[in-house]
Scaffold this motif. Structure first.
Motif, PDB file in Angstrom:
ATOM      1  N   GLY A  14      -3.411  -2.882 -13.501  1.00 17.71           N
ATOM      2  CA  GLY A  14      -3.066  -4.031 -12.659  1.00 17.71           C
ATOM      3  C   GLY A  14      -2.000  -3.676 -11.650  1.00 17.71           C
ATOM      4  N   GLU A  15      -1.089  -2.823 -12.085  1.00 20.90           N
ATOM      5  CA  GLU A  15      -0.044  -2.338 -11.194  1.00 20.90           C
ATOM      6  C   GLU A  15      -0.664  -1.516 -10.058  1.00 20.90           C
ATOM      7  OE1 GLU A  15       2.859  -0.107 -13.384  1.00 20.90           O
ATOM      8  OE2 GLU A  15       3.823   0.694 -11.595  1.00 20.90           O
ATOM      9  N   ALA A  16      -1.672  -0.717 -10.401  1.00 16.42           N
ATOM     10  CA  ALA A  16      -2.363   0.075  -9.379  1.00 16.42           C
ATOM     11  C   ALA A  16      -3.018  -0.844  -8.349  1.00 16.42           C
ATOM     12  CB  ALA A  16      -3.406   0.988 -10.027  1.00 16.42           C
ATOM     13  N   PHE A  17      -3.627  -1.928  -8.812  1.00 14.86           N
ATOM     14  CA  PHE A  17      -4.216  -2.904  -7.887  1.00 14.86           C
ATOM     15  C   PHE A  17      -3.132  -3.532  -7.004  1.00 14.86           C
ATOM     16  CE2 PHE A  17      -8.210  -3.009 -10.338  1.00 14.86           C
ATOM     17  CZ  PHE A  17      -9.123  -3.231  -9.332  1.00 14.86           C
ATOM     18  N   ASP A  18      -2.051  -3.964  -7.637  1.00 14.40           N
ATOM     19  CA  ASP A  18      -0.985  -4.637  -6.890  1.00 14.40           C
ATOM     20  C   ASP A  18      -0.370  -3.722  -5.833  1.00 14.40           C
ATOM     21  OD1 ASP A  18      -1.149  -7.133  -7.995  1.00 14.40           O
ATOM     22  OD2 ASP A  18       0.338  -6.754  -9.563  1.00 14.40           O
ATOM     23  N   LYS A  19      -0.115  -2.486  -6.238  1.00 14.97           N
ATOM     24  CA  LYS A  19       0.556  -1.576  -5.307  1.00 14.97           C
ATOM     25  C   LYS A  19      -0.390  -1.111  -4.211  1.00 14.97           C
ATOM     26  CE  LYS A  19       4.496  -0.292  -8.102  1.00 14.97           C
ATOM     27  NZ  LYS A  19       5.196   0.701  -8.934  1.00 14.97           N
ATOM     28  N   THR A  20      -1.655  -0.936  -4.560  1.00 15.65           N
ATOM     29  CA  THR A  20      -2.640  -0.587  -3.538  1.00 15.65           C
ATOM     30  C   THR A  20      -2.760  -1.719  -2.516  1.00 15.65           C
ATOM     31  OG1 THR A  20      -3.898   0.888  -4.964  1.00 15.65           O
ATOM     32  CG2 THR A  20      -5.099  -0.112  -3.152  1.00 15.65           C
ATOM     33  N   ALA A  21      -2.796  -2.946  -3.017  1.00 14.39           N
ATOM     34  CA  ALA A  21      -2.866  -4.103  -2.115  1.00 14.39           C
ATOM     35  C   ALA A  21      -1.647  -4.138  -1.210  1.00 14.39           C
ATOM     36  CB  ALA A  21      -2.963  -5.391  -2.922  1.00 14.39           C
ATOM     37  N   LYS A  22      -0.508  -3.787  -1.761  1.00 18.68           N
ATOM     38  CA  LYS A  22       0.725  -3.793  -0.975  1.00 18.68           C
ATOM     39  C   LYS A  22       0.666  -2.729   0.119  1.00 18.68           C
ATOM     40  CE  LYS A  22       5.552  -4.428  -1.049  1.00 18.68           C
ATOM     41  NZ  LYS A  22       6.442  -5.508  -1.439  1.00 18.68           N
ATOM     42  N   VAL A  23       0.212  -1.528  -0.276  1.00 19.17           N
ATOM     43  CA  VAL A  23       0.084  -0.436   0.685  1.00 19.17           C
ATOM     44  C   VAL A  23      -0.853  -0.829   1.835  1.00 19.17           C
ATOM     45  CG1 VAL A  23      -0.990   1.843   0.958  1.00 19.17           C
ATOM     46  CG2 VAL A  23       0.655   1.459  -0.879  1.00 19.17           C
ATOM     47  N   LEU A  24      -1.912  -1.554   1.494  1.00 18.08           N
ATOM     48  CA  LEU A  24      -2.900  -1.932   2.502  1.00 18.08           C
ATOM     49  C   LEU A  24      -2.544  -3.249   3.185  1.00 18.08           C
ATOM     50  CD1 LEU A  24      -6.212  -1.065   0.583  1.00 18.08           C
ATOM     51  CD2 LEU A  24      -5.002   0.338   2.257  1.00 18.08           C
ATOM     52  N   GLY A  25      -1.452  -3.863   2.739  1.00 21.06           N
ATOM     53  CA  GLY A  25      -1.043  -5.127   3.327  1.00 21.06           C
ATOM     54  C   GLY A  25      -2.003  -6.263   3.027  1.00 21.06           C
ATOM     55  N   LEU A  26      -2.585  -6.248   1.826  1.00 25.13           N
ATOM     56  CA  LEU A  26      -3.601  -7.246   1.500  1.00 25.13           C
ATOM     57  C   LEU A  26      -3.052  -8.460   0.778  1.00 25.13           C
ATOM     58  CD1 LEU A  26      -6.561  -4.975   0.318  1.00 25.13           C
ATOM     59  CD2 LEU A  26      -6.085  -5.875   2.591  1.00 25.13           C
ATOM     60  N   GLY A  27      -1.761  -8.443   0.448  1.00 24.21           N
ATOM     61  CA  GLY A  27      -1.186  -9.610  -0.206  1.00 24.21           C
ATOM     62  C   GLY A  27      -1.168  -9.503  -1.715  1.00 24.21           C
ATOM     63  N   PHE A  28      -0.672 -10.573  -2.333  1.00 27.45           N
ATOM     64  CA  PHE A  28      -0.459 -10.599  -3.772  1.00 27.45           C
ATOM     65  C   PHE A  28      -1.053 -11.878  -4.333  1.00 27.45           C
ATOM     66  CE2 PHE A  28       2.097 -12.054  -7.356  1.00 27.45           C
ATOM     67  CZ  PHE A  28       2.017 -10.962  -8.181  1.00 27.45           C
ATOM     68  N   PRO A  29      -1.621 -11.878  -5.524  1.00 31.43           N
ATOM     69  CA  PRO A  29      -1.773 -10.719  -6.403  1.00 31.43           C
ATOM     70  C   PRO A  29      -2.837  -9.742  -5.921  1.00 31.43           C
ATOM     71  CG  PRO A  29      -2.787 -12.654  -7.386  1.00 31.43           C
ATOM     72  CD  PRO A  29      -2.126 -13.121  -6.132  1.00 31.43           C
TER      73      PRO A  29
END
Lengths: 375, 157
Positions: free
Chosen positions: A180-195
């Motif tokens: 889940g952390e990998a998803f969250d951080k990948t989303a952050k890197v790509l600027g896709l938002g949270f969660p």
């Protein structure tokens, strides 16, 4: 239909009502559960997610501070009792997560449960948070022991063989980031938002999953341990090297999701083969996916197919019981209560508490054959 | 723009990051603080793992502390508090996490920016940056004692 390990201390028709409190990470949650003849029923539950407040931040900043739990814990319990239509006097035992987790939060939940137990003269039961997850599929359907559990959430990623109450064997886990952390951080890197999970999944629908080749750490090695930290770095590298058009973002998201699915599916296959060959998993044993990442449809599809190929029945608890919740704590507490296992009021919170240790310490009959693994 | 570090080390491959962690581990003592600066994926947790496993063995699990914020480890010189402040919004939250209690032990802190004024001033700063051929670690001691130790560790006098 048998649903639980044998009940020895209680008459079979003796219904018990348990309050469960969960405060080990970001959620303050509680539930009232009624257990009768081994069948659980949730009478009322509350999960005090402050999700809306956090979305604006674009990060993962929920109730970290103990004070945040303390502020809402009493009212969450009150509201839970109200929804369940019971009073404190109706509760037979008070369960709370005692670890693993953030110590401040854990202590708030434990203190609340202990205070209620002390004032009402009823037992207190400290529950291992992971045991809650491990037993959670049985909240919604009578999954029989033994079963194989894949717990995939923001903080955890592990395979657990669940052989009975208090009988857990961790078969493998992430050696670094949780999935889940990998998803969250990948989303952050790509600027896709949270969660990150839903954000990545949404983009992945419109992307080409074969657009980018990402590493599959530890897949080439035997064993059931996993690693996801390198994936996040690889995504970052890719993102830096290309123009991040909408399509590119979708392609990266799709490739990332496919990679995660492949890793988890291949590791699940090995886990299924392991429990069949080396443990007592015969016939059509259950394969359960729990944790927030279990909501990912691509992963579900892939694992459902795998389970069918390998002769396992596939189960996933409803999403509200996949993420952190009070119901699973109430259920684990209830199971322990009816088998006569209660905790001392001076039980300490444990920030780290591997599930296999929960077996060893709170259930000395583990492996001793005194309690049948299968009902 | 950037101040020159005391020492800069090129890190090619994950092993190099783990080795650097192991080197720093062997000289740790109670009261030490290492702050790890770097973007997502720069290798902060990998370096921490190398450091902790050098003291406790390669079998020791060193999970990412992002969700739990802190993981503690009992080691011979002193307990290590491995913090990840990625999710910390306000330094006030740190007080409740026992951040100040950790100062007498060994602190390894990822995302130290989020500690604000609570960050110990006497510390080793490790900055991990991406370079063309991998990564690079820029080490700076904020005290003469740390600068000397860096020289000893990396055999530069």
């Amino acid at each position: 239909m048998a649903t639980t390990a044998p009940i020895m201390e209680q008459a079979p028709d003796s219904a018990k009502i348990i309050l469960g409190i969960e405060t080990s990470c970001d959620e303050t949650a509680a539930a009232v559960l009624r257990l009768e003849n081994g069948v659980p029923e949730i009478l009322g539950e509350v999960i005090a997610s402050q999700f809306d407040d956090h979305k604006a931040y674009g990060g993962v900043v929920p109730e970290i501070a103990a004070r945040a739990h303390a502020d809402v814990c009493d009212s969450v319990v009150e509201e839970t009792l109200k929804r369940a239509g019971v009073t404190v006097a109706d509760i037979d035992a008070f369960a709370a997560t005692s670890g693993p987790g953030l110590i401040g939060g854990v202590m708030v939940g434990m203190m609340t449960a202990k205070a209620l137990a002390m004032s009402s003269g009823k037992p207190f039961i400290g529950v291992n948070h992971l045991e809650g997850h491990a037993l959670s599929p049985r909240l919604s359907e009578p999954v029989e022991f033994p079963y194989l559990l894949l717990l995939v959430s923001g903080g955890h990623c592990q395979f657990i063989a669940v052989e009975g109450l208090g009988q857990y064997r961790r078969l493998g886990s992430t050696i670094d980031d949780a999935v889940g952390e990998a998803f969250d951080k990948t989303a952050k890197v790509l600027g896709l938002g949270f969660p990150g999970g839903p954000a990545v999944e949404r983009r992945a629908k419109d992307g080409n999953p074969d657009a980018i080749k990402l590493p599959r750490p530890l897949l080439d090695r035997p064993g059931l341990d996993m690693s996801f930290a390198g994936l996040k770095t690889a995504v970052l590298r890719e993102a830096q090297q290309m123009e991040l058009t909408d399509q590119a973002l979708c392609d990266i998201a799709a490739s990332f999701q496919k990679t995660i699915c492949e890793i988890l599916t291949e590791k699940s296959r090995r886990a299924m083969q392991l429990v069949r060959e080396e443990m007592n998993f015969a016939g059509e044993p259950g394969f359960v996916i729990a944790g927030g990442v279990g909501a990912n449809q691509a992963l579900r599809t892939s694992l459902t197919e795998l389970a069918s190929e390998e002769g396992f029945s596939f189960h996933a608890p409803p999403l509200k019981w996949c993420t952190d919740n009070g119901a699973m704590i109430a259920y684990a507490g209830a199971m322990r209560f009816i088998s006569g296992q209660v905790s001392p009021l001076d039980l300490a919170a444990r920030p780290r508490w591997p599930l296999d240790e929960a077996s060893a310490e709170t259930n000395p009959v583990f492996g001793g054959g005194k309690r049948g693994a299968k009902a | 723009m950037r101040q020159d570090p005391d020492i800069e080390i090129s890190l090619v491959g994950e092993e190099a990051t783990i080795d650097l962690g192991a080197k720093l581990a062997l000289n740790l003592q109670a009261g030490d603080c290492i702050s790890l600066i770097g973007d997502l994926g720069a290798g902060k947790t990998t370096l921490s793992r190398g450091l902790i496993q050098a003291l406790l063995g390669a079998d020791t699990e060193v999970p990412s502390p992002t969700y739990t914020i802190v993981q503690t480890y009992e080691t011979a010189p002193a307990p290590i508090w491995h913090f990840d402040l990625y999710r910390i919004e306000s330094p006030h939250e740190l007080i409740e996490l026992g951040f100040e209690d950790a100062e007498d032990d060994i602190m390894v802190i990822e995302w130290p920016e989020n500690a604000g004024s609570l960050l110990p001033s006497q510390r080793l700063i490790v900055e991990l940056i991406f370079t063309d051929n991998g990564r690079s670690a820029r080490l700076t001691g904020t005290t003469p004692e740390w600068k000397q130790r860096l020289n000893d560790i990396f055999d530069r006098s």
